[in-house]
Structure formats: C-alpha cells, structure tokens
Design a protein around this motif. Structure first.
Motif, short mmCIF file in Angstrom:
data_model
loop_
_atom_site.label_atom_id
_atom_site.label_comp_id
_atom_site.label_asym_id
_atom_site.label_seq_id
_atom_site.Cartn_x
_atom_site.Cartn_y
_atom_site.Cartn_z
N SER A 1 -9.40 1.94 -7.27
CA SER A 1 -8.23 1.34 -6.64
C SER A 1 -7.13 0.95 -7.63
N ALA B 1 0.84 -1.21 0.00
CA ALA B 1 0.00 0.00 0.00
C ALA B 1 0.87 1.26 0.00
N GLU C 1 -2.63 -5.09 -4.81
CA GLU C 1 -3.08 -4.61 -3.50
C GLU C 1 -2.30 -5.28 -2.38
N SER C 2 -1.96 -6.56 -2.64
CA SER C 2 -1.20 -7.31 -1.63
C SER C 2 -0.18 -8.17 -2.37
N GLU D 1 -13.82 -3.32 -11.09
CA GLU D 1 -13.00 -4.46 -10.66
C GLU D 1 -13.68 -5.79 -10.95
#
Lengths: 224, 323
Positions: free
Chosen positions: A107, A93, A204-205, B306
C-alpha cells in the motif's frame, strides 16, 4: 606358381552393399544432430556465480549519477503541488491512483511534486508551508525512509543487484538531501517564499490535523 | 530380404534417436513448458514459528487451488536438510518449488540444482543472493519496515536511553536488512546507546535465554529491539519474569497474530506487519504462470510492510490487513 591368388584388375573388388552405406550415413548423421552424450563443464555452475550479488555495487556513485542525470531533470515535469493538494483533499485514494508511484506490492505510495508557497512556521525539523490554502511540511531535519528512492517512479529494484543495494540507495539519497538541499533552507523565516521539488509519502486518508503532506526536498530555493 | 532387414535396422535407429531427443528436450530447452508432474513443493525454512507456518500453508493452499498437488518440506533451519529436500524433490520430478530459504548464499546451490533439473524455483520472503537462479523473488521490504519502526522507537523511547538488539539468524539477509533499517534511524541519535547486540536465531526460547543473560549485566535498559516477533515474545517473557515488563519497551517485526494482540494490549510497543499470505499467493501464482508458459518475471518484487502500533493496530489481524 602355387599360392594365394593375387587380385587382378579384372577380378571384381569386394564392395560394401549400398544399403549398409545408407545405414552408416544415417547413423553418423544422427550422432551429429542428436549426440548421445553431452559434455558438461563441471565448473559451469561456479562460473555462473558471477551473476550473484557479490559484484561490488557503488551506491554513492549510482545515487550521485541518478541525482544529477535523472532526478533533477525530472523535477521540471513533477506534479504541480497545488493541483496535487486539491486532488488529495477531494479523494486521497483517487489522488494516489492518479499521481502516486509505487514500488512492488503493497500500500505504500509516494508523490513527486513541485511548488511554491509561503512559510508559515519554522519548526525544529520541518518548515510549514502554505500552498493554495493548504499546509504542507518540508523536512529540514534528519531524513529517513524511501520517499526519494521510490517517489519519482524512475527507479526499480531490478536495476540494482539486490534489496540490500536498493536500500543502500535510499540511505544515500537521504544523505544527498541533507548535504545538498537542506542547507538552502537553514535561514528560512516565517513569511518568506520557498520554491521546491520533493517527494512525499501518500496518506491513505486525510490527517485529522497538521500538514497534508511532508515533502523530502530534492530541490529548494528561498526568496525573501 | 537383406535389404528389408537393413531398412528395418535403419528405421529403428531413427526412432530410438528421435525418442532420446524427445526425453532430453526439457533439460536442454528451459523455455519449453514442462510436460511433467502436477506436483509443487513448498520448501520452508522452519515450521517452528507460526509466521512461517502461515507462509507455507498459504503457498500450499494456493497451489492446490490452482490445481496442483502441493507438499510442504520443513528445513528446520538446517541448510543440510534443505539440500536433502531438494535432492528428493528433484528425484521425484516436481514441477516447481515455492522456496523460503535457510541461507541467502548457501541456498543458491540448491536453487541452481533445481534449475539444472528444469524445476523452476520461486522465492518467498527471504532473498537468495543471486539474480540468475530463481525465476522470481517475492520479498518483504524489511529495511523500510525497520526505518519506520526506528522512527517510532525514537518517538517512544526518546532521544536518550539504553537498549538491546536481538538479531535473527546471522546468515539471513533479512536479519541485516532489518538491523540496518533500524540503525539508519536510531544511530542518528547519539543519546541512544545500544548496550548489547546478540543473535537469538529468530527463536522465542532462545530470545528469552539471551535477554535473561543480558539483563544480568544491564538491568537498566529502556527498550529491546527484536528482529522478529517470536523473539519479541521471548524478550517480553524475560522482562515479565524480571519484573520489568512495564518499564522496558519491546519492539518486534513480522506482524504475528500473538504480537498484534500484544500490541493492542499494550504489552509490546510495536511490530511491523509483513504480508506472508500476499507473498505466498504471489509465488504460487507465478509458478502456475511459469508452468503454463510465461517466462518473463521481474527477478525481485518487494512487498511493502507496515508499522503496527497502538494507533494502527485496529487495521491489522490474521497476518495482514483486516478487510
């Protein structure tokens, strides 16, 4: 001689009283400053239609110009891949916040980086490359998505007429990658060194396995 | 005495001209903040689809939170009804319009009429094809969502197979942005054959009917790509009735609650989450900023979408990401 009296020079002339002159001047002045009627051109709305998205947009020309005049020069200042991978491994992040570019709301974020690494595997549509102990992928198969369009942070949707045109740019950039960059990688072999610049979607991860990032190359060169 | 009368006439003239100028000021000077009503109109393409109900109600509720009287107008996917709504809201002196259009080109005239009446328009989700009419357009990045969906489609169906595409409303740019995004991927695989492509107008019942008819001619399809989730549910119903629900993979787009649940249950292969609440709130907040005097807005702001599949479905719900 009888009849109507003829005005003579010594008779006083009928004059408008000065207050009426004042009122007249005020009225005329107000009409000039605040016209009570406004003439509108009924065809005006149609004319302003020139600002609609009907004007032809040449995605091929736009992308070609952007590629050579902005994208390639920007590779020299792209984030160092080694630095990026260390940051990504430490905190995805925070890494995205520092190094990634976003377009609009949402995102999805993209990195623009350059680096040199050793090829560890040659797969059907990608190369696996080791950089500083981390593995990344370089795409060699069909290219999809907006990584190149959005990855550099140099392009904004409002630079083109609309979303359709913005999307057309993505398709054209992907075509340019396949036509101009990927051919340089077709003879890649395990053990060779590759120097590249490219764009990659920010995760994201951290992935449970596999490469940390998959780069769409905008520049690539092999050294045996 | 005469002089006094004349001066009184002159004063009245000055006052009447000045008041005329004052009342016409907002129409002449678009940059001046309006001192008009406190009403915000939410004009939505349809309320016959839960996704648009969420969009409209979120816009209305956010406008109310910001202190406005907000009213929803349902265009029922009818451009003529949409035009009537604009006539009414212009006559009623609304302060702003939060707008989900029925037609990317046809709706431009309505937005321009509102603009001429000094009523700013803020588009949500669906784009109008003009850059000088609406104040801002908060838009789903449909193309990108369908690129991701197309890649997942190839992973799931494979590089060979037969599929059907159900298109949305043909006049809507979202229909084509989705279709083009999907085909930008799938068309790269010549083994994937599209045996039918037909519009079902983003409508569940229509999709059921259309796919039932297509299945008569093409009973051996492997997948159905639908331009929205309502059509995906209609397609799934048609496949269920034909006894093919287990064999044919259905792909949707929107992130509607019932389809997200269907993805979790394995009935629908994947959908794409749009964020109607994000778009609606942003449009309402832009309107509030405009009414309070801000004039600089980006014309278009894309909202990333998404992929929702069996691996990611746990992250999503209630028309967005779970907190």
């Amino acid at each position: 001689m009888a009849g109507n009296p003829t005005p003579s020079a010594d008779q006083p002339r009928a004059r408008l009283p000065w207050p009426w002159i004042v009122v007249g001047v005020i009225v005329v002045g107000l009409f000039v400053v605040y016209p009570p009627l406004k003439i509108a051109n009924k065809s005006a709305p149609a004319a302003s239609g020139s600002a609609t998205n009907t004007a032809a947009f040449d995605a091929v020309a736009f992308a070609g110009r952007f590629w050579s005049e902005e994208l390639l020069p920007a590779t020299s200042t792209a984030t160092d891949a080694g630095t990026l991978l260390v940051a990504l491994r430490a905190d995805p992040a925070a890494s995205a916040k520092t190094h990634a570019h976003r377009v609009g709301l949402g995102s999805a974020a993209y990195y623009f980086a350059r680096g040199t690494g050793r090829i560890t595997a040659v797969e059907r549509s990608r190369l696996l490359v080791e950089i500083g102990g981390e593995t990344v992928a370089i795409r060699t198969g069909p290219v999809f998505g907006n990584a190149v369009r959005d990855g550099t942070g140099l392009l904004d949707v409002n630079q083109v007429p609309g979303l359709a045109e913005f999307n057309a740019l993505s398709a054209e950039f992907n075509r340019l990658v396949e036509a101009r960059v990927q051919p340089a990688l077709k003879d890649a072999a395990v053990g060779a060194t590759v120097t590249f610049a490219g764009c990659a979607e920010a995760p994201e991860s951290l992935p449970a396995s596999g490469p940390l990032l998959t780069f769409i190359p905008v520049q690539a060169e092999l050294q045996p | 005495m005469k002089l006094i009368r004349l001066l009184a006439v002159a004063s009245l003239l000055v006052l009447s001209f000045a008041s005329c100028k004052q009342s016409s000021a907002p129409a002449d000077d678009a940059a001046a903040p309006k001192a008009s009503s406190n009403k915000v109109a939410v004009v939505v393409s349809t309320l016959n689809n839960p996704w648009f109900v969420v969009l409209a109600e979120t816009a209305r509720d956010r406008a109310k939170e910001l202190g406005y009287d907000a009213v929803i107008f349902d265009s029922q996917n009818d451009p003529a009804m949409e035009a009537q709504h604009f006539d009414n809201l212009i006559a009623s002196g609304y302060s702003a319009v939060l707008f989900n259009c029925t037609d990317a080109k046809g709706s431009i005239a309505n937005v321009r009429r509102a603009k001429t009446a000094d009523i700013p328009v803020f588009c949500m989700d669906r784009e109008i094809e003009a850059n000088d009419a609406a104040v801002s357009q908060i838009l789903s990045d449909n193309y990108s969502g369908c690129v991701a969906l197309g890649q997942y489609f190839v992973e799931q169906v494979g590089e060979e197979g037969k599929y059907v595409e159900l298109l949305g409303i043909v006049a809507d740019t979202n229909t084509w942005n989705r279709s083009k995004g999907f085909h930008s991927v799938v068309d790269r695989y010549p083994g994937l054959k599209m045996v039918a492509q037909q519009s079902a107008d983003f409508d569940r019942t229509r999709a059921l009917e259309v796919l039932e008819a297509i299945l008569q001619a093409h009973p051996d399809i492997d997948a159905v790509f639908c331009g929205n989730d309502a059509m995906a549910m209609g397609a799934y119903q048609a496949l269920l009735a034909a006894g093919k629900a287990d064999k044919v993979k259905v792909f949707g787009f929107d992130g509607a609650d019932d389809v997200v649940k269907a993805v979790a249950e394995g009935k629908i292969a994947a959908t794409v989450m749009q964020f109607p609440k994000t778009m609606a709130r942003t449009a309402a907040e832009n309107a509030d900023k405009y009414i309070k005097g801000q004039r600089e807005f980006p014309q278009r702001t894309p909202v990333a979408v998404e992929l929702v599949n069996s691996e990611t479905v746990h992250k999503f719900g209630d028309y967005g990401r779970k907190n």
